[in-house]
Design an enzyme around this catalytic site. Structure first.
Site, PDB file in Angstrom:
ATOM      1  N   LYS A 141       0.804  -1.232   0.000  1.00  0.00           N
ATOM      2  CA  LYS A 141       0.000   0.000   0.000  1.00  0.00           C
ATOM      3  C   LYS A 141       0.835   1.280   0.000  1.00  0.00           C
ATOM      4  CE  LYS A 141      -4.245  -1.440   2.284  1.00  0.00           C
ATOM      5  NZ  LYS A 141      -5.180  -1.042   3.343  1.00  0.00           N
TER       6      LYS A 141
ATOM      7  N   ASP B 105     -10.692   3.559   2.289  1.00  0.00           N
ATOM      8  CA  ASP B 105     -11.002   3.025   3.628  1.00  0.00           C
ATOM      9  C   ASP B 105     -11.675   4.067   4.526  1.00  0.00           C
ATOM     10  OD1 ASP B 105     -10.223   0.388   3.432  1.00  0.00           O
ATOM     11  OD2 ASP B 105      -8.147   0.770   4.023  1.00  0.00           O
TER      12      ASP B 105
HETATM   13  P1  NAP Z   1      -1.596  -2.986  11.440  1.00  0.00           P
HETATM   14  O1  NAP Z   1      -1.157  -1.815  10.661  1.00  0.00           O
HETATM   15  O2  NAP Z   1      -0.722  -4.194  11.531  1.00  0.00           O
HETATM   16  O3  NAP Z   1      -1.888  -2.486  12.970  1.00  0.00           O
HETATM   17  C1  NAP Z   1      -2.261  -3.402  13.968  1.00  0.00           C
HETATM   18  C2  NAP Z   1      -2.722  -2.633  15.195  1.00  0.00           C
HETATM   19  O4  NAP Z   1      -3.162  -3.618  16.163  1.00  0.00           O
HETATM   20  C3  NAP Z   1      -1.605  -1.838  15.888  1.00  0.00           C
HETATM   21  O5  NAP Z   1      -2.169  -0.685  16.460  1.00  0.00           O
HETATM   22  C4  NAP Z   1      -1.120  -2.814  16.962  1.00  0.00           C
HETATM   23  O6  NAP Z   1      -0.506  -2.184  18.064  1.00  0.00           O
HETATM   24  C5  NAP Z   1      -2.441  -3.409  17.389  1.00  0.00           C
HETATM   25  N1  NAP Z   1      -2.297  -4.695  18.074  1.00  0.00           N
HETATM   26  C6  NAP Z   1      -1.956  -5.888  17.525  1.00  0.00           C
HETATM   27  N2  NAP Z   1      -1.942  -6.848  18.479  1.00  0.00           N
HETATM   28  C7  NAP Z   1      -2.269  -6.235  19.651  1.00  0.00           C
HETATM   29  C8  NAP Z   1      -2.429  -6.680  20.993  1.00  0.00           C
HETATM   30  N3  NAP Z   1      -2.233  -7.955  21.316  1.00  0.00           N
HETATM   31  N4  NAP Z   1      -2.801  -5.792  21.931  1.00  0.00           N
HETATM   32  C9  NAP Z   1      -3.009  -4.494  21.613  1.00  0.00           C
HETATM   33  N5  NAP Z   1      -2.875  -3.991  20.348  1.00  0.00           N
HETATM   34  C10 NAP Z   1      -2.516  -4.854  19.381  1.00  0.00           C
HETATM   35  O7  NAP Z   1      -3.002  -3.537  10.932  1.00  0.00           O
HETATM   36  P2  NAP Z   1      -4.181  -2.705  10.233  1.00  0.00           P
HETATM   37  O8  NAP Z   1      -4.057  -2.806   8.772  1.00  0.00           O
HETATM   38  O9  NAP Z   1      -4.253  -1.357  10.864  1.00  0.00           O
HETATM   39  O10 NAP Z   1      -5.468  -3.597  10.631  1.00  0.00           O
HETATM   40  C11 NAP Z   1      -5.974  -3.627  11.950  1.00  0.00           C
HETATM   41  C12 NAP Z   1      -7.266  -4.456  11.993  1.00  0.00           C
HETATM   42  O11 NAP Z   1      -8.272  -3.831  11.199  1.00  0.00           O
HETATM   43  C13 NAP Z   1      -7.118  -5.877  11.446  1.00  0.00           C
HETATM   44  O12 NAP Z   1      -7.866  -6.748  12.256  1.00  0.00           O
HETATM   45  C14 NAP Z   1      -7.733  -5.794  10.067  1.00  0.00           C
HETATM   46  O13 NAP Z   1      -8.280  -7.036   9.653  1.00  0.00           O
HETATM   47  C15 NAP Z   1      -8.837  -4.772  10.296  1.00  0.00           C
HETATM   48  N6  NAP Z   1      -9.225  -4.051   9.078  1.00  0.00           N
HETATM   49  C16 NAP Z   1     -10.526  -4.086   8.718  1.00  0.00           C
HETATM   50  C17 NAP Z   1     -10.948  -3.381   7.603  1.00  0.00           C
HETATM   51  C18 NAP Z   1     -12.387  -3.410   7.215  1.00  0.00           C
HETATM   52  O14 NAP Z   1     -12.710  -3.034   6.073  1.00  0.00           O
HETATM   53  N7  NAP Z   1     -13.275  -3.819   8.099  1.00  0.00           N
HETATM   54  C19 NAP Z   1     -10.025  -2.640   6.849  1.00  0.00           C
HETATM   55  C20 NAP Z   1      -8.690  -2.625   7.253  1.00  0.00           C
HETATM   56  C21 NAP Z   1      -8.296  -3.339   8.369  1.00  0.00           C
HETATM   57  P3  NAP Z   1       1.081  -1.866  18.031  1.00  0.00           P
HETATM   58  O15 NAP Z   1       1.237  -0.618  17.226  1.00  0.00           O
HETATM   59  O16 NAP Z   1       1.409  -1.700  19.470  1.00  0.00           O
HETATM   60  O17 NAP Z   1       1.743  -3.071  17.416  1.00  0.00           O
END
Ligand code: NAP
Length: 294
Positions: free
Chosen positions: A70, A111
């Protein structure tokens, strides 16, 4: 049926085999009788430039982009839309072909509008005077905060396990709005979460906590009831009802799952590519069927 007239779009990412986007978009093309197909395009790290050149050369009309491409894909495009520029990430490419066969590639991010649309469909109007708590500071959280800012939300508090990441998000997006909003951060602990949620109207989980197969996990502690006045939006859509959303329903809060955001960001891309109104209900039903098979 694929024939000489079929228009192609696809998804660039690594991996892509679990994506719902092919099912969602192909159901939409079928419903509107469009001779278009959407294919998964697994592109390993380091190969994205060749892949994007290939898309243009092969006559694709566009693509979605997912992790890990991305950010890097931005350098290969002729123009970048405002959301993609502010979020530093492209999730949709539109390829426009000139009469002389030349191509122009535009990069967009859908998004933030996907999130804001799903939030409103879920019965929550982001507006001045309403307070939102966003947990997470990754790419999805950036889109959520940007979507809230665009929609005119009041105060936004970002809580993240790694505080520096939340601070970077806030410093990147703070200058964006001139509506007098207040955007700040706190480290994520049980205490800061519970305390912030008490005085909030909206709680968004933008972390991967609760995502299948670790579906029994939740950002919210079991020992405390979620405030009943809250709207709780969980971006996770595998499973459709996360533990957090169960906790929300049990305490009488309004619960919104992540599927609406997925469908709405897809609908914006669909409309960009085809120029047709996206059949959102068909897209949602196709995803629900596919998720039922997980
Ligand atoms: P990302 O960039 O990898 O970020 C992950 C986030 O989760 C970070 O803030 C991370 O914190 C936090 N995290 C992970 N494990 C954790 C834990 N055990 N305790 C507390 N915080 C934790 O991922 P992303 O792309 O932002 O996606 C995040 C979520 O949104 C995913 O589940 C994804 O499937 C979902 N999503 C959904 C849509 C939709 O259309 N519904 C679109 C995009 C994403 P740290 O910074 O401390 O590591």
């Amino acid at each position: 049926m694929i024939d000489g007239q079929t228009q192609m779009v696809g998804l660039i990412g690594w991996p892509v085999e679990h994506s719902l986007s092919p099912v969602m978009h192909n159901a939409a093309f079928d419903a509107l009788g469009l001779n278009w197909r959407y294919v998964p395009l697994p592109v390993p790290p380091g190969q994205v430039e060749a892949a994007v050149r290939g898309l243009a050369a092969l006559g694709f009309r566009g693509a979605n982009v997912t992790v890990p491409h991305k950010q890097t894909v931005r350098q290969m495009l002729n123009s970048i839309g405002p959301s993609a520029r502010h979020l530093g990430a492209v999730n949709t490419i539109l390829i426009v072909r000139g009469e002389d066969g030349s191509t122009r590639l535009g990069g967009y991010n859908t998004d933030d509008t996907g999130f804001a649309g799903a939030l409103r469909m879920g019965g929550y109007e982001p507006e001045e005077g309403r307070r939102a708590v966003v947990v997470g500071a990754g790419g999805a959280a950036r889109a959520v905060v940007f979507g809230l800012l665009w929609s005119g939300s009041g105060e936004i508090v970002v809580l993240n396990r790694t505080p520096q990441r939340a601070e970077a998000l806030v410093s990147d997006l703070r200058g964006f709005s001139d509506q007098g909003f207040r955007l700040h951060t706190l480290p994520l602990t049980v205490e800061t979460l519970v305390e912030s949620a008490r005085s909030a109207d909206l709680l968004v989980n933008a972390t991967s906590v609760g995502l299948w197969p670790q579906s029994e996990r939740s950002i919210w502690p079991e020992s405390v009831s979620l405030p009943a006045h809250l709207t709780v939006f969980d971006l996770v859509y595998r499973p459709l009802e996360t533990r957090l959303l169960r906790q929300a329903r049990e305490s009488g809060a309004n619960a919104i799952n992540g599927l609406g955001m997925l469908v709405r960001q897809g609908a914006v891309a669909f409309e960009m590519w085809t120029g047709e109104a996206a059949p959102v209900d068909v897209m949602r039903a196709a995803c629900e069927r596919a998720l039922g098979r997980v």
